[in-house]
Enzyme design. Structure first.
Site, short mmCIF file in Angstrom:
data_model
loop_
_atom_site.label_atom_id
_atom_site.label_comp_id
_atom_site.label_asym_id
_atom_site.label_seq_id
_atom_site.Cartn_x
_atom_site.Cartn_y
_atom_site.Cartn_z
N ARG A 59 57.87 20.24 -19.28
CA ARG A 59 56.50 20.79 -19.39
C ARG A 59 56.49 22.30 -19.53
O ARG A 59 55.59 22.87 -20.09
CB ARG A 59 55.75 20.50 -18.07
CG ARG A 59 55.08 19.20 -17.99
CD ARG A 59 54.46 19.07 -16.63
NE ARG A 59 55.46 19.18 -15.57
CZ ARG A 59 55.35 18.64 -14.36
NH1 ARG A 59 54.26 17.98 -14.05
NH2 ARG A 59 56.30 18.77 -13.46
N HIS A 249 73.07 0.65 -5.51
CA HIS A 249 74.50 0.99 -5.42
C HIS A 249 75.32 -0.07 -4.66
O HIS A 249 76.37 -0.51 -5.13
CB HIS A 249 74.70 2.33 -4.73
CG HIS A 249 73.94 3.45 -5.36
ND1 HIS A 249 73.81 3.60 -6.72
CD2 HIS A 249 73.26 4.48 -4.82
CE1 HIS A 249 73.10 4.68 -6.97
NE2 HIS A 249 72.74 5.23 -5.85
P1 NDP Z 1 62.70 16.68 -10.80
O1 NDP Z 1 61.35 16.60 -10.18
O2 NDP Z 1 63.62 17.73 -10.31
O3 NDP Z 1 62.52 16.93 -12.38
C1 NDP Z 1 61.58 16.23 -13.14
C2 NDP Z 1 61.60 16.73 -14.57
O4 NDP Z 1 60.60 16.00 -15.25
C3 NDP Z 1 61.28 18.20 -14.74
O5 NDP Z 1 62.06 18.76 -15.78
C4 NDP Z 1 59.82 18.20 -15.17
O6 NDP Z 1 59.48 19.23 -16.08
C5 NDP Z 1 59.74 16.91 -15.92
N1 NDP Z 1 58.39 16.39 -15.92
C6 NDP Z 1 57.68 15.89 -14.88
N2 NDP Z 1 56.44 15.55 -15.28
C7 NDP Z 1 56.37 15.85 -16.60
C8 NDP Z 1 55.36 15.74 -17.60
N3 NDP Z 1 54.16 15.24 -17.32
N4 NDP Z 1 55.64 16.17 -18.82
C9 NDP Z 1 56.87 16.69 -19.12
N5 NDP Z 1 57.85 16.79 -18.24
C10 NDP Z 1 57.61 16.38 -17.00
O7 NDP Z 1 63.33 15.23 -10.70
P2 NDP Z 1 64.86 14.83 -10.65
O8 NDP Z 1 65.60 15.56 -11.69
O9 NDP Z 1 65.36 14.94 -9.26
O10 NDP Z 1 64.82 13.27 -10.95
C11 NDP Z 1 64.54 12.76 -12.24
C12 NDP Z 1 64.75 11.24 -12.25
O11 NDP Z 1 66.09 10.94 -11.92
C13 NDP Z 1 63.92 10.49 -11.21
O12 NDP Z 1 63.63 9.24 -11.73
C14 NDP Z 1 64.86 10.34 -10.04
O13 NDP Z 1 64.53 9.24 -9.23
C15 NDP Z 1 66.16 10.10 -10.77
N6 NDP Z 1 67.35 10.45 -10.01
C16 NDP Z 1 67.56 11.74 -9.61
C17 NDP Z 1 68.72 12.07 -8.95
C18 NDP Z 1 69.01 13.47 -8.54
O14 NDP Z 1 70.13 13.71 -8.06
N7 NDP Z 1 68.09 14.42 -8.69
C19 NDP Z 1 69.75 11.04 -8.64
C20 NDP Z 1 69.41 9.73 -9.13
C21 NDP Z 1 68.26 9.46 -9.79
P3 NDP Z 1 59.18 20.75 -15.59
O15 NDP Z 1 60.46 21.21 -14.99
O16 NDP Z 1 58.86 21.49 -16.80
O17 NDP Z 1 58.08 20.64 -14.59
#
Ligand code: NDP
Length: 504
Positions: A59, A249
């Site tokens: 975003r 897992h």
């Molecule tokens: P974050 O909240 O850190 O990141 C989410 C990302 O999604 C950001 O880049 C954000 O953009 C983007 N985003 C959210 N809403 C929108 C939107 N409406 N339009 C465009 N972009 C959007 O989440 P995580 O990285 O921690 O997790 C992501 C996925 O991975 C989840 O499903 C989580 O369950 C899964 N996961 C995560 C792990 C981890 O170690 N973090 C491990 C295992 C699974 P912006 O930055 O611009 O706001």
């Protein structure tokens, strides 16, 4: 509906598939901490096709130059400035482009589609976003004409929070993608030792011939985390350890240990065998809950000699929560191979140390000819460690050396330390392997829809039993090995967790 994508693949001069890669949620924790370092390592190992281009989507109002700076900063942080090879770094950064999209807004996808027009038509979409966006993303990509028979989609856990919600997500994906185009991640499947488990079992007759209830007393799968909920109290409290760890897992590890040999090493042969294990899991009924399940929650304690708050005293905590931060289960696989050999699963947060191990406890001989005082020692144990360091050790008995020791037995490990036996070979992070396999289109390391849904079905049933049986939470202090009740449960059957075993 799209056709099978494997029918039309695009190979570059290097023999590696040409590709476009779109990373949704590219500025989030997962992307920056795990996926970008994994992409760097693939670049460094020259495993990416020269033509592969990566579109980062989020975003935030940044541009490509700012994205590249942010990724460089991240790689310095997670890989280390001294470790980064300038030419590989520059190679990866040149592949990266940025497109600002609000993923809930259909009109924003037009710009993305336009940006991709001149790109390679085989696109892998990686959804590193909250799962609540999956449906919107699929629908809007479809409307923008950005899905074709060559497209692939990679989705992260959690796939729902129960069977019903997982079906909603799976149905949304299935509207626009064939199952052969969907890559559901369970990053444990990308770990080197998990791959090795398959080699160990199916390439070594020594193990596979004895891999059954005739020779194995019980199996233990332990995933202990030393961290707590890391600022995600609200998220974790809705899930708990059963949904967050066991459903995915631990179930995957159980399947890989318990499955029959697949007829071939391809994705569907392996997944068919895993599904058979899930179908054979015995439900845990309400009247069996006390003998088969322990739920725990961490309380104030000490970690590395520092005071650490309990779950209910963490920032943002709801003091009434009864969410489990620890769970131990006795699981029975009702089939010819395993009936009578239980699987004990255990996972908890804020434990003494971070360790993930699969332990195969072999049965003892019926007749023991050595000193009866040593009879308890007379068992073999195979310890497959996934973390912190990946290793495989078989505990065997030998004679204590010396002329005056008689036939005194001692236990020693035959040890395969993967980092030491294969020096100069870096053990890749799970995400490197998973990204590479997704780009190649190999689904072996990804979870099929029926696996996800059968696993939820079993976990939902266990949760219903513990809710209707009013199963209470056992407290355990931060920095411990979990509640006493987990020891009591396994001891009830004459078994022990590995750290408490005489054979250890
Ligand atoms: P974050 O909240 O850190 O990141 C989410 C990302 O999604 C950001 O880049 C954000 O953009 C983007 N985003 C959210 N809403 C929108 C939107 N409406 N339009 C465009 N972009 C959007 O989440 P995580 O990285 O921690 O997790 C992501 C996925 O991975 C989840 O499903 C989580 O369950 C899964 N996961 C995560 C792990 C981890 O170690 N973090 C491990 C295992 C699974 P912006 O930055 O611009 O706001």
């Amino acid at each position: 509906m799209p056709n099978n994508p494997s029918s039309n693949e695009h190979t570059s001069a290097t023999g590696i598939l040409s590709h476009s890669f779109v990373l949704f949620g590219a500025l989030g924790d997962l992307s920056l901490r795990k996926l970008m370092p994994a992409l760097y390592q693939l670049e460094h190992a020259k495993l990416l096709s020269p033509e592969l281009a990566i579109m980062a989507v989020a975003r935030s109002a940044i541009n490509t130059a700012e994205l590249r700076l942010r990724v460089e900063h991240t790689l310095n942080q997670y890989i280390g400035a001294d470790e980064l090879d300038p030419s590989s770094l520059s190679g990866l950064l040149q592949r990266l482009h940025y497109c600002q999209v609000d993923l809930t807004q259909a009109q924003d996808y037009v710009a993305l589609e336009k940006a991709l027009t001149s790109w390679h038509p085989q696109v892998t979409y990686y959804l590193a976003t909250p799962p609540s966006l999956y449906k919107d993303i699929c629908q809007h990509l479809h409307t923008a004409g950005a899905i074709n028979e060559h497209s692939r989609i990679v989705v992260e856990k959690p796939i729902g929070h129960d069977l019903a919600s997982s079906k909603v997500i799976n149905n949304a994906l299935a509207l626009y993608f064939e199952e052969s185009q969907i890559f559901r991640i369970d990053h444990y499947l990308g770990k080197e030792t998990v791959q090795n488990l398959i080699a160990l079992r199916f390439a070594n007759p020594l193990f596979e011939n004895q891999w059954n209830n005739q020779y194995i007393d019980y199996v233990e799968i332990s995933v202990a985390e030393d961290v707590g909920i890391e600022g995600r109290w609200g998220y974790f409290d809705q899930a708990g350890q059963m949904r967050d760890m066991v459903q995915n897992h631990l179930m995957q590890l159980l399947c890989l240990v318990a499955m029959d040999p697949p007829s071939k090493l391809d994705a569907n042969s392996i997944r068919d065998e895993k599904v058979k294990v899930l179908r054979a899991l015995k439900p845990i009924k309400e009247d069996a809950i006390n003998n088969h399940l322990v739920l725990g929650q961490y309380t104030d304690g000490q970690f590395k000699q520092q005071p650490a708050p309990g779950y209910l005293n963490e920032p943002d905590a709801n003091t009434n929560s009864d969410t489990e931060t620890f769970i131990a289960l006795r699981v029975e696989v009702s089939n010819w191979r395993w009936t009578g050999t239980p699987f004990y699963l255990r996972t908890g947060k804020r434990m003494e140390s971070k360790v993930t191990e699969i332990i195969i406890h072999y049965k003892a001989h019926n007749h023991f000819i050595f000193n009866p005082d040593q009879a308890k020692l007379a068992k073999n144990t195979l310890v497959i460690r996934l973390q912190p360091s990946e290793s495989i050790a078989l505990q065997v008995l030998t004679k204590e050396q010396g002329i005056d020791t008689g036939m005194l037995l001692r236990r020693d490990p035959l040890q395969l330390n993967l980092a030491q036996t294969q020096t100069n070979v870096r053990i890749p992070d799970a995400y490197e392997r998973l990204l590479l396999e997704a780009i190649k289109g190999n689904q072996s390391l990804f979870v099929r829809r029926d696996e996800v849904e059968l696993s939820w079905q079993w976990c939902d049933q266990v949760r219903r039993s513990w809710q209707s049986g009013n199963k209470s939470l056992a407290p355990y202090p931060v920095g411990s090995t979990g509640p006493q009740e987990a020891l009591d449960m396994i001891q009830m059957y004459g078994h022990h967790w590995y750290e408490d075993c005489d054979e250890n």
